[in-house]
Motif scaffolding. Structure first.
Motif, PDB file in Angstrom:
ATOM      1  N   LEU A 209       0.826  -1.215   0.000  1.00  0.00           N
ATOM      2  CA  LEU A 209       0.000   0.000   0.000  1.00  0.00           C
ATOM      3  C   LEU A 209       0.852   1.255   0.000  1.00  0.00           C
ATOM      4  O   LEU A 209       1.783   1.383   0.795  1.00  0.00           O
ATOM      5  N   ALA A 210       0.498   2.192  -0.886  1.00  0.00           N
ATOM      6  CA  ALA A 210       1.099   3.526  -0.875  1.00  0.00           C
ATOM      7  C   ALA A 210       0.156   4.446  -0.106  1.00  0.00           C
ATOM      8  O   ALA A 210      -1.004   4.592  -0.475  1.00  0.00           O
ATOM      9  N   GLU A 211       0.641   5.056   0.970  1.00  0.00           N
ATOM     10  CA  GLU A 211      -0.208   5.925   1.792  1.00  0.00           C
ATOM     11  C   GLU A 211       0.505   7.244   2.042  1.00  0.00           C
ATOM     12  O   GLU A 211       1.727   7.370   1.865  1.00  0.00           O
ATOM     13  N   ARG A 212      -0.258   8.237   2.454  1.00  0.00           N
ATOM     14  CA  ARG A 212       0.287   9.569   2.736  1.00  0.00           C
ATOM     15  C   ARG A 212      -0.185  10.029   4.118  1.00  0.00           C
ATOM     16  O   ARG A 212      -1.035   9.380   4.736  1.00  0.00           O
ATOM     17  N   GLY A 213       0.370  11.134   4.597  1.00  0.00           N
ATOM     18  CA  GLY A 213      -0.031  11.670   5.890  1.00  0.00           C
ATOM     19  C   GLY A 213      -1.349  12.415   5.799  1.00  0.00           C
ATOM     20  O   GLY A 213      -1.383  13.643   5.747  1.00  0.00           O
ATOM     21  N   ASP A 214      -2.441  11.670   5.811  1.00  0.00           N
ATOM     22  CA  ASP A 214      -3.764  12.257   5.627  1.00  0.00           C
ATOM     23  C   ASP A 214      -4.791  11.371   6.323  1.00  0.00           C
ATOM     24  O   ASP A 214      -5.154  10.307   5.809  1.00  0.00           O
ATOM     25  N   LEU A 215      -5.238  11.823   7.516  1.00  0.00           N
ATOM     26  CA  LEU A 215      -6.252  11.051   8.236  1.00  0.00           C
ATOM     27  C   LEU A 215      -7.656  11.503   7.877  1.00  0.00           C
ATOM     28  O   LEU A 215      -8.636  10.979   8.417  1.00  0.00           O
ATOM     29  N   VAL A 216      -7.778  12.455   6.960  1.00  0.00           N
ATOM     30  CA  VAL A 216      -9.089  13.033   6.634  1.00  0.00           C
ATOM     31  C   VAL A 216      -9.713  12.397   5.397  1.00  0.00           C
ATOM     32  O   VAL A 216     -10.920  12.169   5.341  1.00  0.00           O
ATOM     33  N   SER A 217      -8.889  12.091   4.393  1.00  0.00           N
ATOM     34  CA  SER A 217      -9.467  11.550   3.157  1.00  0.00           C
ATOM     35  C   SER A 217      -8.627  10.439   2.536  1.00  0.00           C
ATOM     36  O   SER A 217      -8.941   9.989   1.439  1.00  0.00           O
ATOM     37  N   GLY A 218      -7.569  10.011   3.203  1.00  0.00           N
ATOM     38  CA  GLY A 218      -6.692   8.997   2.644  1.00  0.00           C
ATOM     39  C   GLY A 218      -7.120   7.578   2.990  1.00  0.00           C
ATOM     40  O   GLY A 218      -8.291   7.306   3.299  1.00  0.00           O
ATOM     41  N   ALA A 219      -6.146   6.672   2.978  1.00  0.00           N
ATOM     42  CA  ALA A 219      -6.444   5.250   3.173  1.00  0.00           C
ATOM     43  C   ALA A 219      -6.960   4.965   4.579  1.00  0.00           C
ATOM     44  O   ALA A 219      -7.840   4.118   4.760  1.00  0.00           O
ATOM     45  N   PHE A 220      -6.409   5.661   5.595  1.00  0.00           N
ATOM     46  CA  PHE A 220      -6.807   5.345   6.962  1.00  0.00           C
ATOM     47  C   PHE A 220      -8.302   5.546   7.157  1.00  0.00           C
ATOM     48  O   PHE A 220      -9.006   4.655   7.640  1.00  0.00           O
ATOM     49  N   LYS A 221      -8.814   6.708   6.780  1.00  0.00           N
ATOM     50  CA  LYS A 221     -10.239   6.973   7.016  1.00  0.00           C
ATOM     51  C   LYS A 221     -11.117   6.073   6.143  1.00  0.00           C
ATOM     52  O   LYS A 221     -12.203   5.652   6.558  1.00  0.00           O
ATOM     53  N   THR A 222     -10.648   5.772   4.937  1.00  0.00           N
ATOM     54  CA  THR A 222     -11.430   4.901   4.054  1.00  0.00           C
ATOM     55  C   THR A 222     -11.530   3.500   4.639  1.00  0.00           C
ATOM     56  O   THR A 222     -12.627   2.924   4.731  1.00  0.00           O
ATOM     57  N   ILE A 223     -10.396   2.951   5.064  1.00  0.00           N
ATOM     58  CA  ILE A 223     -10.414   1.606   5.648  1.00  0.00           C
ATOM     59  C   ILE A 223     -11.189   1.612   6.967  1.00  0.00           C
ATOM     60  O   ILE A 223     -11.921   0.667   7.284  1.00  0.00           O
ATOM     61  N   ALA A 224     -11.052   2.695   7.744  1.00  0.00           N
ATOM     62  CA  ALA A 224     -11.812   2.792   8.993  1.00  0.00           C
ATOM     63  C   ALA A 224     -13.308   2.731   8.723  1.00  0.00           C
ATOM     64  O   ALA A 224     -14.061   2.057   9.443  1.00  0.00           O
ATOM     65  N   SER A 225     -13.757   3.411   7.669  1.00  0.00           N
ATOM     66  CA  SER A 225     -15.197   3.389   7.369  1.00  0.00           C
ATOM     67  C   SER A 225     -15.620   2.026   6.841  1.00  0.00           C
ATOM     68  O   SER A 225     -16.726   1.565   7.121  1.00  0.00           O
ATOM     69  N   TRP A 226     -14.745   1.348   6.075  1.00  0.00           N
ATOM     70  CA  TRP A 226     -15.058  -0.032   5.656  1.00  0.00           C
ATOM     71  C   TRP A 226     -15.189  -0.931   6.898  1.00  0.00           C
ATOM     72  O   TRP A 226     -15.967  -1.875   6.919  1.00  0.00           O
ATOM     73  N   ASN A 227     -14.415  -0.585   7.943  1.00  0.00           N
ATOM     74  CA  ASN A 227     -14.418  -1.398   9.166  1.00  0.00           C
ATOM     75  C   ASN A 227     -15.573  -1.038  10.107  1.00  0.00           C
ATOM     76  O   ASN A 227     -15.690  -1.625  11.186  1.00  0.00           O
ATOM     77  N   GLY A 228     -16.396  -0.082   9.718  1.00  0.00           N
ATOM     78  CA  GLY A 228     -17.561   0.277  10.534  1.00  0.00           C
ATOM     79  C   GLY A 228     -17.364   1.448  11.468  1.00  0.00           C
ATOM     80  O   GLY A 228     -18.237   1.724  12.304  1.00  0.00           O
ATOM     81  N   THR A 229     -16.242   2.164  11.353  1.00  0.00           N
ATOM     82  CA  THR A 229     -16.006   3.341  12.188  1.00  0.00           C
ATOM     83  C   THR A 229     -16.937   4.472  11.759  1.00  0.00           C
ATOM     84  O   THR A 229     -17.108   4.705  10.558  1.00  0.00           O
ATOM     85  N   PRO A 230     -17.552   5.192  12.707  1.00  0.00           N
ATOM     86  CA  PRO A 230     -18.415   6.320  12.322  1.00  0.00           C
ATOM     87  C   PRO A 230     -17.625   7.386  11.570  1.00  0.00           C
ATOM     88  O   PRO A 230     -16.396   7.450  11.641  1.00  0.00           O
ATOM     89  N   ASN A 231     -18.365   8.238  10.884  1.00  0.00           N
ATOM     90  CA  ASN A 231     -17.776   9.328  10.126  1.00  0.00           C
ATOM     91  C   ASN A 231     -17.583  10.537  11.046  1.00  0.00           C
ATOM     92  O   ASN A 231     -18.509  11.295  11.283  1.00  0.00           O
ATOM     93  N   GLU A 232     -16.408  10.691  11.592  1.00  0.00           N
ATOM     94  CA  GLU A 232     -16.029  11.767  12.524  1.00  0.00           C
ATOM     95  C   GLU A 232     -16.718  11.618  13.883  1.00  0.00           C
ATOM     96  O   GLU A 232     -16.073  11.656  14.905  1.00  0.00           O
ATOM     97  N   TRP A 233     -18.035  11.488  13.896  1.00  0.00           N
ATOM     98  CA  TRP A 233     -18.780  11.297  15.133  1.00  0.00           C
ATOM     99  C   TRP A 233     -19.820  10.201  14.921  1.00  0.00           C
ATOM    100  O   TRP A 233     -20.324  10.010  13.821  1.00  0.00           O
ATOM    101  N   GLY A 234     -20.129   9.480  16.011  1.00  0.00           N
ATOM    102  CA  GLY A 234     -21.162   8.452  15.935  1.00  0.00           C
ATOM    103  C   GLY A 234     -21.955   8.431  17.230  1.00  0.00           C
ATOM    104  O   GLY A 234     -21.671   9.181  18.174  1.00  0.00           O
ATOM    105  N   VAL A 235     -22.959   7.580  17.276  1.00  0.00           N
ATOM    106  CA  VAL A 235     -23.807   7.482  18.458  1.00  0.00           C
ATOM    107  C   VAL A 235     -23.387   6.260  19.282  1.00  0.00           C
ATOM    108  O   VAL A 235     -23.352   5.139  18.774  1.00  0.00           O
ATOM    109  N   MET A 236     -23.041   6.535  20.538  1.00  0.00           N
ATOM    110  CA  MET A 236     -22.635   5.482  21.471  1.00  0.00           C
ATOM    111  C   MET A 236     -23.507   5.606  22.728  1.00  0.00           C
ATOM    112  O   MET A 236     -23.513   6.661  23.366  1.00  0.00           O
ATOM    113  N   ASP A 237     -24.246   4.553  23.032  1.00  0.00           N
ATOM    114  CA  ASP A 237     -25.158   4.581  24.189  1.00  0.00           C
ATOM    115  C   ASP A 237     -26.098   5.782  24.149  1.00  0.00           C
ATOM    116  O   ASP A 237     -26.344   6.446  25.172  1.00  0.00           O
ATOM    117  N   GLY A 238     -26.595   6.090  22.954  1.00  0.00           N
ATOM    118  CA  GLY A 238     -27.566   7.159  22.801  1.00  0.00           C
ATOM    119  C   GLY A 238     -26.984   8.554  22.754  1.00  0.00           C
ATOM    120  O   GLY A 238     -27.721   9.524  22.619  1.00  0.00           O
TER     121      GLY A 238
END
Length: 506
Positions: A209-238
């Protein structure tokens, strides 16, 4: 460019009406808004319009398109192209010295949001319906740009999600791999691209994998969303909670930590630029690129110069452990255009600038900004724009102008694209496919005073901790300690403020 070419009033109106197709007398560019004061010869001077915009290419573009816009819209343009890497610093300096241009291309978060509330930008809520083209902008997207219910910005439209994977198809076929259907298959692909000599040169000189220093739109955030991570904020216990407090975020950090410790990703990715990241693909040093699938044409053009037989493929639906496919959503716009009062002193000048923006939405100008000049940068086939094969010419002459497009094909009626390069055409279809699976940011329309004032400082705490964890320089306890620091320095207040706004908007 600043040029003064006197043309008669009749010719100016003829050109404008032809360019914009606006004959209804509205306050569009086809009206009188862009006629300046009369010169000594009794002829109307061109309105002067200045724009500050980021440049994502190595060189400023050829001026031919700029000259055509000036002629079509009867304006004298001053476009300040600023390298994207230094754009935030240049904007801060321009703010401090009151040297902003008539139109500035900035975010509407953080300190900029405070400046908006402080009255430093024009509220255009009551003007937009006066312009034939501007009033066609998507009201839902405009709502996403509003501050305290008021409209301060126009926008460049974007699909909700263009995220996906671009990978070396020729390497995958040789190794018996196909589109990765889930994160396990993705990991296997990156492992084999590293360990099994995919370029058959007898050397271990590739990474997955070729990656860059970008937690906003690069591979990290994309893979995180594939893994079920909320988009910036999510609902936890209401209650709303930031994404980094969810277990899926920490699982994604672990995924990257494992990639790096095994050498399946460029080891210096936290400090790698986008250009350097793309060069890893173009130079056949990496086999996968995760981010905007729109980059496949540019990557292929660079790659084919060194290896004409290389093949790339695009894919989007990489499923997480739940078996479901999800991907983070953007706000539906990019490059908000705001109008600073320090540059625009009068309502008359504001109307001139809005008339210019209205003209930029005419199909002729919109096509020019996005596709270039017909028969030079693209041809029209079956009612669609087909770019010429010389991608370097498009990158050099046209790409920079993409950042000043107003609206999108749905609102400015520019041509849809038809690409000879099959993966690029497929990418357009996958953008649409993503829309059924996007995860929005639930705080996008919510306000938090702490977020507005301290967003960047607090985000840096988590950014540093995330990278340190992935680099193996911080363990889980250290990361949790960083989260506690984020809370104590304003994060807890931010959570409370967003939740209060969330409850009010239910």
């Amino acid at each position: 460019m600043k040029r003064r070419v006197a043309i008669s009033m009749f010719m100016a109106l003829t050109l404008l009406l032809s360019a914009c197709g606006n004959g209804n007398g509205n306050a569009s560019t086809g009206g009188k808004e862009n006629e300046g004061t009369e010169g000594s010869g009794g002829q109307a001077a061109r309105a002067k319009i200045s724009i500050m915009t980021p440049l994502h290419m190595a060189e400023t573009p050829d001026a031919k398109i700029e000259q055509l816009i000036e002629e079509k819209l009867n304006v004298d343009l001053d476009i300040q192209w600023i390298p994207a890497s230094t754009f935030p610093d240049r904007m801060s300096a321009a703010f401090a010295t009151s040297s902003l241009t008539d139109i500035v291309n900035i975010s509407i978060t953080g300190a900029n949001r405070e400046a908006i509330r402080d009255g430093q930008f024009w509220d255009i809520s009551s003007y937009i319906d006066q312009y034939e083209n501007l009033k066609k902008l998507n009201p839902e997207v405009l709502n996403n740009t509003k501050v305290d219910g008021k409209l301060y910005a126009l926008y460049q439209g974007r699909p909700l999600s263009r995220q996906g994977i671009i990978y070396r198809q020729d390497w995958a076929e040789q190794l018996g791999l196909s589109d990765p259907q889930n994160l396990d298959e993705l990991y296997t692909m990156l492992e084999k691209f590293t360990n099994e000599d995919p370029d058959q040169n007898g050397q271990k000189d590739t990474v997955g994998l070729a990656e860059r220093g970008d937690l906003v739109s690069g591979a990290f955030k994309t893979i995180a969303s594939w893994n079920g991570t909320p988009n910036e904020w999510g609902v936890m216990d209401g209650k709303l909670a930031p994404a980094f407090m969810f277990p899926e975020y920490q699982e994604t950090m672990e995924f990257f930590k494992k990639l790096r410790s095994n050498g399946y990703i460029n080891s210096d990715f936290p400090v790698t630029s986008k250009t350097e990241q793309q060069n890893l693909i173009m130079n056949s040093k990496a086999g996968a690129y995760i981010g905007c699938m729109c980059d496949v044409q540019q990557l292929y053009t660079g790659l084919a110069q060194l290896q004409p037989d290389a093949q790339l493929e695009v894919f989007n639906q990489v499923k997480g452990p739940s078996g479901k496919f999800t991907v983070f959503s953007g706000p539906g716009f990019n490059h908000p255009y705001l109008f600073p009062k320090s540059a625009i002193k009068t309502e008359e000048k504001l109307k001139q600038v809005l008339a210019f923006m209205d003209g930029m939405m005419s199909p002729e100008i919109a096509n020019m900004l996005y596709w270039g000049i017909e028969n030079e940068h693209y041809t029209v086939v079956d009612g669609m724009a087909v770019p010429v094969k010389e991608q370097g010419k498009i990158d050099r002459d046209v790409k920079p102008y993409n950042t000043i497009e107003v609206g999108d094909s749905a609102t400015n009626n520019r041509l849809e694209g038809k690409y000879d390069y099959a993966p690029m055409q497929k990418a357009q279809e996958l953008f649409a496919d993503n829309e059924a699976y996007v995860v929005p940011d639930p705080t996008l329309m919510l306000d938090s005073d702490t977020f507005t004032k301290h967003k960047d400082r607090l985000a840096q705490i988590i950014t540093d901790a995330t990278y340190n964890y992935m680099l193996g320089e911080m363990d889980e306890a250290g990361f949790n300690k960083a989260v506690e620091r984020w809370k104590s320095e304003g994060g807890t207040q931010m959570i409370e403020e967003f939740n209060a706004a969330y409850e009010q908007n239910k």
